[in-house]
Scaffold this motif. Structure first.
Motif, PDB file in Angstrom:
ATOM      1  N   ARG A  30       0.821  -1.221   0.000  1.00  0.00           N
ATOM      2  CA  ARG A  30       0.000   0.000   0.000  1.00  0.00           C
ATOM      3  C   ARG A  30       0.856   1.272   0.000  1.00  0.00           C
ATOM      4  NH1 ARG A  30      -5.393   0.026   2.417  1.00  0.00           N
ATOM      5  NH2 ARG A  30      -4.696   1.448   4.052  1.00  0.00           N
ATOM      6  N   ARG A  31       2.172   1.114   0.052  1.00  0.00           N
ATOM      7  CA  ARG A  31       3.035   2.296   0.029  1.00  0.00           C
ATOM      8  C   ARG A  31       2.957   2.967  -1.335  1.00  0.00           C
ATOM      9  NH1 ARG A  31       8.626   0.097   2.919  1.00  0.00           N
ATOM     10  NH2 ARG A  31       7.697  -0.366   4.973  1.00  0.00           N
ATOM     11  N   PRO A  32       3.060   4.284  -1.375  1.00  0.00           N
ATOM     12  CA  PRO A  32       2.988   4.982  -2.666  1.00  0.00           C
ATOM     13  C   PRO A  32       4.161   4.598  -3.558  1.00  0.00           C
ATOM     14  CG  PRO A  32       3.664   6.477  -0.915  1.00  0.00           C
ATOM     15  CD  PRO A  32       3.262   5.214  -0.243  1.00  0.00           C
ATOM     16  N   LYS A  33       3.882   4.471  -4.824  1.00  0.00           N
ATOM     17  CA  LYS A  33       4.932   4.165  -5.795  1.00  0.00           C
ATOM     18  C   LYS A  33       5.530   5.475  -6.318  1.00  0.00           C
ATOM     19  CE  LYS A  33       3.779  -0.177  -5.526  1.00  0.00           C
ATOM     20  NZ  LYS A  33       2.747  -0.032  -4.485  1.00  0.00           N
ATOM     21  N   ASP A  34       6.738   5.382  -6.856  1.00  0.00           N
ATOM     22  CA  ASP A  34       7.383   6.577  -7.415  1.00  0.00           C
ATOM     23  C   ASP A  34       6.592   7.100  -8.612  1.00  0.00           C
ATOM     24  OD1 ASP A  34      10.676   5.188  -6.840  1.00  0.00           O
ATOM     25  OD2 ASP A  34       9.419   6.486  -5.566  1.00  0.00           O
ATOM     26  N   PRO A  35       6.465   8.387  -8.759  1.00  0.00           N
ATOM     27  CA  PRO A  35       6.880   9.389  -7.771  1.00  0.00           C
ATOM     28  C   PRO A  35       5.865   9.490  -6.630  1.00  0.00           C
ATOM     29  CG  PRO A  35       5.849  10.460  -9.625  1.00  0.00           C
ATOM     30  CD  PRO A  35       5.903   8.996  -9.982  1.00  0.00           C
ATOM     31  N   VAL A  36       6.329   9.901  -5.468  1.00  0.00           N
ATOM     32  CA  VAL A  36       5.450  10.031  -4.307  1.00  0.00           C
ATOM     33  C   VAL A  36       4.464  11.158  -4.554  1.00  0.00           C
ATOM     34  CG1 VAL A  36       5.344  10.561  -1.850  1.00  0.00           C
ATOM     35  CG2 VAL A  36       7.222   9.161  -2.746  1.00  0.00           C
ATOM     36  N   PRO A  37       3.169  10.902  -4.413  1.00  0.00           N
ATOM     37  CA  PRO A  37       2.188  11.960  -4.636  1.00  0.00           C
ATOM     38  C   PRO A  37       2.324  13.059  -3.594  1.00  0.00           C
ATOM     39  CG  PRO A  37       1.153  10.010  -3.699  1.00  0.00           C
ATOM     40  CD  PRO A  37       2.548   9.621  -4.043  1.00  0.00           C
ATOM     41  N   PRO A  38       1.991  14.276  -3.943  1.00  0.00           N
ATOM     42  CA  PRO A  38       2.135  15.382  -2.991  1.00  0.00           C
ATOM     43  C   PRO A  38       1.105  15.300  -1.870  1.00  0.00           C
ATOM     44  CG  PRO A  38       1.007  16.117  -4.967  1.00  0.00           C
ATOM     45  CD  PRO A  38       1.456  14.719  -5.242  1.00  0.00           C
ATOM     46  N   THR A  39       1.485  15.918  -0.750  1.00  0.00           N
ATOM     47  CA  THR A  39       0.563  16.005   0.375  1.00  0.00           C
ATOM     48  C   THR A  39      -0.550  16.983   0.049  1.00  0.00           C
ATOM     49  OG1 THR A  39       2.233  15.480   2.027  1.00  0.00           O
ATOM     50  CG2 THR A  39       0.349  16.770   2.771  1.00  0.00           C
ATOM     51  N   ARG A  40      -1.783  16.576   0.382  1.00  0.00           N
ATOM     52  CA  ARG A  40      -2.927  17.470   0.237  1.00  0.00           C
ATOM     53  C   ARG A  40      -3.388  17.839   1.634  1.00  0.00           C
ATOM     54  NH1 ARG A  40      -8.327  16.431   0.249  1.00  0.00           N
ATOM     55  NH2 ARG A  40      -7.972  14.170   0.101  1.00  0.00           N
ATOM     56  N   GLY A  41      -2.955  18.978   2.110  1.00  0.00           N
ATOM     57  CA  GLY A  41      -3.205  19.363   3.491  1.00  0.00           C
ATOM     58  C   GLY A  41      -4.685  19.502   3.821  1.00  0.00           C
ATOM     59  N   LEU A  42      -5.038  19.089   5.028  1.00  0.00           N
ATOM     60  CA  LEU A  42      -6.388  19.256   5.548  1.00  0.00           C
ATOM     61  C   LEU A  42      -6.374  20.256   6.690  1.00  0.00           C
ATOM     62  CD1 LEU A  42      -7.471  15.496   5.812  1.00  0.00           C
ATOM     63  CD2 LEU A  42      -8.001  17.092   3.954  1.00  0.00           C
ATOM     64  N   ARG A  43      -7.515  20.796   6.993  1.00  0.00           N
ATOM     65  CA  ARG A  43      -7.608  21.640   8.179  1.00  0.00           C
ATOM     66  C   ARG A  43      -7.243  20.814   9.406  1.00  0.00           C
ATOM     67  NH1 ARG A  43     -11.566  23.433  10.397  1.00  0.00           N
ATOM     68  NH2 ARG A  43     -13.280  22.229   9.502  1.00  0.00           N
ATOM     69  N   PRO A  44      -6.621  21.412  10.413  1.00  0.00           N
ATOM     70  CA  PRO A  44      -6.249  20.654  11.608  1.00  0.00           C
ATOM     71  C   PRO A  44      -7.451  19.946  12.234  1.00  0.00           C
ATOM     72  CG  PRO A  44      -5.190  22.800  11.641  1.00  0.00           C
ATOM     73  CD  PRO A  44      -6.149  22.820  10.487  1.00  0.00           C
ATOM     74  N   ILE A  45      -7.235  18.717  12.632  1.00  0.00           N
ATOM     75  CA  ILE A  45      -8.277  17.924  13.286  1.00  0.00           C
ATOM     76  C   ILE A  45      -8.390  18.372  14.740  1.00  0.00           C
ATOM     77  CG2 ILE A  45      -8.824  15.581  14.060  1.00  0.00           C
ATOM     78  CD1 ILE A  45      -7.369  14.673  11.431  1.00  0.00           C
ATOM     79  N   GLU A  46      -9.630  18.517  15.201  1.00  0.00           N
ATOM     80  CA  GLU A  46      -9.866  19.060  16.545  1.00  0.00           C
ATOM     81  C   GLU A  46     -10.266  18.003  17.567  1.00  0.00           C
ATOM     82  OE1 GLU A  46     -11.631  23.397  16.023  1.00  0.00           O
ATOM     83  OE2 GLU A  46     -12.642  21.980  14.658  1.00  0.00           O
ATOM     84  N   ALA A  47     -10.638  16.818  17.119  1.00  0.00           N
ATOM     85  CA  ALA A  47     -11.007  15.736  18.035  1.00  0.00           C
ATOM     86  C   ALA A  47     -10.985  14.418  17.274  1.00  0.00           C
ATOM     87  CB  ALA A  47     -12.386  15.972  18.649  1.00  0.00           C
ATOM     88  N   VAL A  48     -10.817  13.321  18.012  1.00  0.00           N
ATOM     89  CA  VAL A  48     -10.814  11.971  17.437  1.00  0.00           C
ATOM     90  C   VAL A  48     -11.962  11.193  18.058  1.00  0.00           C
ATOM     91  CG1 VAL A  48      -9.510   9.831  17.135  1.00  0.00           C
ATOM     92  CG2 VAL A  48      -8.313  12.039  17.120  1.00  0.00           C
ATOM     93  N   VAL A  49     -12.779  10.586  17.201  1.00  0.00           N
ATOM     94  CA  VAL A  49     -13.907   9.772  17.672  1.00  0.00           C
ATOM     95  C   VAL A  49     -13.671   8.329  17.236  1.00  0.00           C
ATOM     96  CG1 VAL A  49     -16.402   9.430  17.636  1.00  0.00           C
ATOM     97  CG2 VAL A  49     -15.468  11.752  17.502  1.00  0.00           C
ATOM     98  N   LEU A  50     -13.574   7.429  18.212  1.00  0.00           N
ATOM     99  CA  LEU A  50     -13.300   6.015  17.956  1.00  0.00           C
ATOM    100  C   LEU A  50     -14.605   5.241  18.093  1.00  0.00           C
ATOM    101  CD1 LEU A  50     -10.041   5.741  20.111  1.00  0.00           C
ATOM    102  CD2 LEU A  50     -10.252   6.354  17.690  1.00  0.00           C
ATOM    103  N   PHE A  51     -15.219   4.892  16.961  1.00  0.00           N
ATOM    104  CA  PHE A  51     -16.507   4.208  16.976  1.00  0.00           C
ATOM    105  C   PHE A  51     -16.387   2.718  17.285  1.00  0.00           C
ATOM    106  CE2 PHE A  51     -18.124   7.693  14.064  1.00  0.00           C
ATOM    107  CZ  PHE A  51     -18.981   8.225  15.019  1.00  0.00           C
ATOM    108  N   GLY A  52     -15.355   2.075  16.770  1.00  0.00           N
ATOM    109  CA  GLY A  52     -15.209   0.634  16.963  1.00  0.00           C
ATOM    110  C   GLY A  52     -13.943   0.142  16.301  1.00  0.00           C
ATOM    111  N   GLU A  53     -13.690  -1.157  16.435  1.00  0.00           N
ATOM    112  CA  GLU A  53     -12.452  -1.704  15.887  1.00  0.00           C
ATOM    113  C   GLU A  53     -12.424  -1.546  14.375  1.00  0.00           C
ATOM    114  OE1 GLU A  53     -15.280  -5.213  16.624  1.00  0.00           O
ATOM    115  OE2 GLU A  53     -14.687  -3.346  17.610  1.00  0.00           O
ATOM    116  N   PRO A  54     -11.303  -1.068  13.830  1.00  0.00           N
ATOM    117  CA  PRO A  54     -11.178  -0.916  12.377  1.00  0.00           C
ATOM    118  C   PRO A  54     -10.766  -2.240  11.736  1.00  0.00           C
ATOM    119  CG  PRO A  54      -9.197  -0.118  13.434  1.00  0.00           C
ATOM    120  CD  PRO A  54     -10.117  -0.560  14.542  1.00  0.00           C
ATOM    121  N   VAL A  55     -10.694  -2.241  10.408  1.00  0.00           N
ATOM    122  CA  VAL A  55     -10.229  -3.421   9.685  1.00  0.00           C
ATOM    123  C   VAL A  55      -8.709  -3.468   9.696  1.00  0.00           C
ATOM    124  CG1 VAL A  55     -10.181  -4.587   7.454  1.00  0.00           C
ATOM    125  CG2 VAL A  55     -12.291  -3.503   8.244  1.00  0.00           C
ATOM    126  N   ARG A  56      -8.072  -2.355   9.343  1.00  0.00           N
ATOM    127  CA  ARG A  56      -6.605  -2.287   9.303  1.00  0.00           C
ATOM    128  C   ARG A  56      -6.111  -1.587  10.563  1.00  0.00           C
ATOM    129  NH1 ARG A  56      -3.462  -3.125   4.954  1.00  0.00           N
ATOM    130  NH2 ARG A  56      -4.479  -3.910   3.071  1.00  0.00           N
TER     131      ARG A  56
END
Length: 427
Positions: free
Chosen positions: A167-193
């Motif tokens: 799942r690692r990016p292949k060359d060339p590495v795609p650029p970062t697409r910045g998001l607004r800073p996250i203000e809280a984390v909500v953990l609903f349940g166990e993820p797959v990965r």
């Protein structure tokens, strides 16, 4: 609440209770309380009590055929309280309706994340959600307006998720697409990965919500974390319990502490056994009673479950909370707070159901032997004083709260017992 000198005594009492419960012949109940004169409500856990995975437990269908009248209308208030949280309430209600062959309304379902509806101070924040299933839809349905998923975060910062080499990016590495800073984390349940979610959540916590910045292990406190479902284990079709979201939380907590030297802090811990979940369920019980035309308050709750550390502990903790509230009110001390109940156990927003005068008098816990609780496994621990504590890190260990008010074989015997306690006729 009676306390115990050690785990061995606790398990001996549970074992003798379970053996005693299985010996009498099972009777059926036929006379349900007429409308307007009832005074109790029922809280049902689902997995291990009513179903095992996708298969209904036979006793459950028999029970619900007797809890509804000829028109399919419930004759007592019924709410389903589960720590599952990877779906919408209406989806769970529809699934239960098919399995139990009775109509279940979404208003009768409390999922692990349902009390987040009352956390309105977070609804306008930019929140990262973790879990599986329609987590974005679930978050919006609960009132969150600005949601980012793990997949969106991973795509915005393509060099963060590096454990799975495929799942690692292949060359060339795609650029970062910045998001607004996250203000809280909500953990609903166990993820797959798990590896992806663990990595990215730690990134967010150590960068004050902006994973494009360097880690700062000295930053305290980190942005708020709200976690739903603390179950370490749960019961499906397999003969042995399966890992639950509580296991994922253990991993996250230990990773965070290993990296920073500090404990991960929670803004709220929601789902059984937290008090806020039972308070929310009681609010729905009260609403069900009103729909049935009951004029008086619901005085007693019976919580039926299969897990000592979530169902039994939670119901007993809520009962302790109710008794403390009643005592404070009787002493003229006001409604706030409850003795012997910590802020973590309250869940972060316990007072969600209005007038204190309308709170139930008591909540009794009923443990069944068809799910996580296994008589054979408890017998193996009965000769030792030490037992592994499966509860959450932030919940105190009180052996007295792990003792059920009643222990029966299955949900059918549980309902028979409830009607005996309420003085209803039995055949």
């Amino acid at each position: 609440m009676q306390r115990f000198g050690g785990w061995s005594r606790c398990w001996r009492l549970l074992r003798s209770s379970c053996e005693g419960a299985a010996s009498p012949p099972c009777r059926s109940y036929s006379a349900l309380p007429p409308q307007g004169c009832g005074s109790f409500g029922l809280l049902f856990d689902i997995d291990g009590v009513l179903v095992r995975g996708g298969t209904p437990i036979p006793a459950a269908k028999r029970v619900f055929r007797k809890l509804v009248d000829r028109r399919g209308r419930y004759q007592v208030p019924v709410v389903f309280v589960t720590n599952a949280g990877n779906c919408m309430r209406d989806t769970k209600a529809e699934h239960l309706s098919q399995l139990l062959e009775v109509e279940v309304s979404p208003d009768q379902v409390v999922l692990s994340h349902s009390p987040l509806r009352v956390f309105s101070n977070f609804h306008q924040k930019h929140v990262l959600v973790s879990g599986q299933g329609p987590v974005e839809d679930v978050a919006h349905n609960l009132g969150f307006e600005d949601v980012v998923t793990m997949d969106t975060l991973r795509e915005a910062y393509p060099v963060l998720d590096m454990v799975d080499q495929s799942r690692r990016p292949k060359d060339p590495v795609p650029p970062t697409r910045g998001l607004r800073p996250i203000e809280a984390v909500v953990l609903f349940g166990e993820p797959v990965r798990w590896e992806t979610n663990l990595q990215l959540i730690v990134d967010v916590l150590l960068t004050n919500g902006d994973p494009d910045r360097p880690w700062s292990t000295a930053r305290q406190p980190h942005i708020p974390v709200l976690a739903c479902n603390m179950d370490l284990l749960w019961m499906a079709e397999a003969k042995n319990p399966r890992f639950g979201h509580g296991m994922f939380l253990v991993c996250l907590e230990n990773l965070y502490q290993k990296v920073t030297g500090r404990q991960l802090q929670y803004e709220a811990l929601i789902g059984k056994p937290s008090v806020v979940t039972y308070n929310y369920a009681e609010l729905l019980i009260r609403q069900q009673a009103e729909k049935l035309g009951w004029s008086g308050p619901v005085k007693r709750l019976y919580a039926i479950g299969d897990n000592l550390m979530s169902d039994v502990y939670g119901a007993n903790l809520y009962n302790q909370y109710l008794q403390a509230r009643r005592q404070r009110r009787a002493d003229g001390g006001g409604p706030a707070g409850a003795a012997n109940v910590s802020p973590a156990e309250l869940g972060g927003a316990a007072d969600v159901n209005g007038s204190e005068a309308e709170l139930p008098e008591a909540c009794s816990s009923i443990l069944v032997c068809t799910g996580v609780y296994s008589r054979d496994q408890q017998e193996a621990h009965s000769g030792t004083e030490r037992h592994v504590y499966h509860g959450h890190r932030d919940f105190r260990f009180d052996p007295g709260l792990t003792r059920p008010s009643f222990l029966v074989h299955d949900v059918e015997e549980a309902l028979e017992l409830v009607f005996q306690q309420e003085g209803r006729p039995l055949e």
